[in-house]
Design an enzyme around this catalytic site. Structure first.
Site, PDB file in Angstrom:
ATOM      1  N   ASP A  27     -76.829 -13.991 174.801  1.00  6.93           N
ATOM      2  CA  ASP A  27     -76.823 -15.098 175.968  1.00  6.93           C
ATOM      3  C   ASP A  27     -75.403 -15.524 176.002  1.00  6.93           C
ATOM      4  O   ASP A  27     -74.418 -15.071 175.346  1.00  6.93           O
ATOM      5  CB  ASP A  27     -77.501 -16.199 174.668  1.00  6.93           C
ATOM      6  N   HIS A  44     -73.893 -11.436 184.322  1.00  8.07           N
ATOM      7  CA  HIS A  44     -74.722 -10.186 184.119  1.00  8.07           C
ATOM      8  C   HIS A  44     -74.197  -8.996 184.291  1.00  8.07           C
ATOM      9  O   HIS A  44     -74.017  -8.019 183.177  1.00  8.07           O
ATOM     10  CB  HIS A  44     -75.958 -10.418 184.845  1.00  8.07           C
ATOM     11  N   LEU A 138     -79.066   7.092 167.190  1.00 10.54           N
ATOM     12  CA  LEU A 138     -79.181   5.768 167.360  1.00 10.54           C
ATOM     13  C   LEU A 138     -80.526   5.632 168.326  1.00 10.54           C
ATOM     14  O   LEU A 138     -80.834   6.192 169.301  1.00 10.54           O
ATOM     15  CB  LEU A 138     -78.220   5.184 168.199  1.00 10.54           C
TER      16      LEU A 138
END
Ligand code: FPP
Length: 258
Positions: A27, A44, A138
């Site tokens: 956020d 963004h 991962l």
């Protein structure tokens, strides 16, 4: 200077007690851009660098699962232009990162109502996901068009269908059967949930899965959240005592029993 600081932080991390699964609420992109008199889309775009850094850091440390809240069900209500930019950026970024993800043995999983993603970005995302299907390092879970209530309702619908067609005995439904119908089936619950950007709420994210997760809130805006900030969150996590409902004495006498 920055490198030196990261090394100092790394030295404080106990590599034998890493979180197995870290979830993140990314956020603060909009505020980061506003602080610089830039467009929200610039925030963004800048946030992609943080996605790159936390993925690389998780992979290098040996964290097994990283789950990122990239686009929520509620985000569909943002202005059309912002939604379109985000969809484009996410597809573009994952495609750009694909060679490095493959080099690092990172597997992409997509979690959410993918039917709602426009066809162009959806194809890019599916192609990248499929290209990493063999990777065993991962496990990177991208939550897109995701909300926890959507996921739980979706699981309930699937369970009801299975019960109705006779393939599932309703009396056999317990917590682990239910969890097997969630989008995260087979993935251990997050040990650590990090939210950047200063808000202290969960925003419809992994509500079932975070029952016992440690929560870490930081005012750092997502585009400023780099490896050092991530290392600090892990150090903070390692200082906590996870009891899972037991007493402190029980945990200390028999730490392996959790
Ligand atoms: C929240 O910031 C962030 C998002 C809604 C999108 C997260 C997307 C990225 C980090 C882009 C790249 C993602 C991937 C997976 C490659 P906000 O816009 O709510 O910020 P604000 O609260 O300051 O307005």
């Amino acid at each position: 200077m920055e490198e030196h600081n990261l090394d100092q932080l790394l030295a404080q991390i106990d590599m034998t007690r890493l979180p197995r699964h870290v979830a993140m609420i990314m956020d603060g992109n909009g505020r980061w851009a506003k602080n610089r008199s830039q467009q929200r889309s610039d925030g963004h775009y800048a946030g992609i660098t943080s996605v790159h850094n936390v993925t690389e850091f998780s992979s290098d440390l040996g964290i097994k699962y990283l789950t990122l809240y990239a686009f929520s069900t509620e985000n569909w209500n943002r202005p059309t232009e912002e939604v379109e930019t985000l969809m484009y950026l996410i597809g573009w970024a994952i495609e750009r990162e694909l060679p490095e993800l493959l080099r690092n043995n990172v597997r992409i999983h997509l979690i959410g109502d993918m039917e709602r993603i426009p066809e162009g970005p959806r194809k890019r995302l599916f192609d990248c996901r499929d290209a990493t299907a063999h990777c065993t390092g991962l496990q990177l879970l991208m939550c897109l068009s995701y909300s926890s209530r959507w996921e739980i309702a979706d699981a309930a619908r699937k369970l009801a269908r299975a019960a109705a067609d006779g393939s599932l005995d309703p009396d056999s439904i317990d917590e682990s059967v239910f969890a097997g119908y969630l989008a995260t089936a087979g993935v251990p619950d997050p040990d650590l949930l990090i939210r950047t950007g200063g808000e202290q709420r969960i925003s419809n994210y992994l509500l079932w899965q975070i029952a016992y997760s440690e929560l870490y809130f930081t005012p750092t805006l997502w585009p400023d959240f780099g490896k050092e900030a991530y290392a600090r969150a892990i150090i903070d996590y390692q200082q906590r005592e996870r009891r899972f409902g037991k007493t402190s004495e029980q945990v200390q006498q028999n730490p392996g029993s959790l």
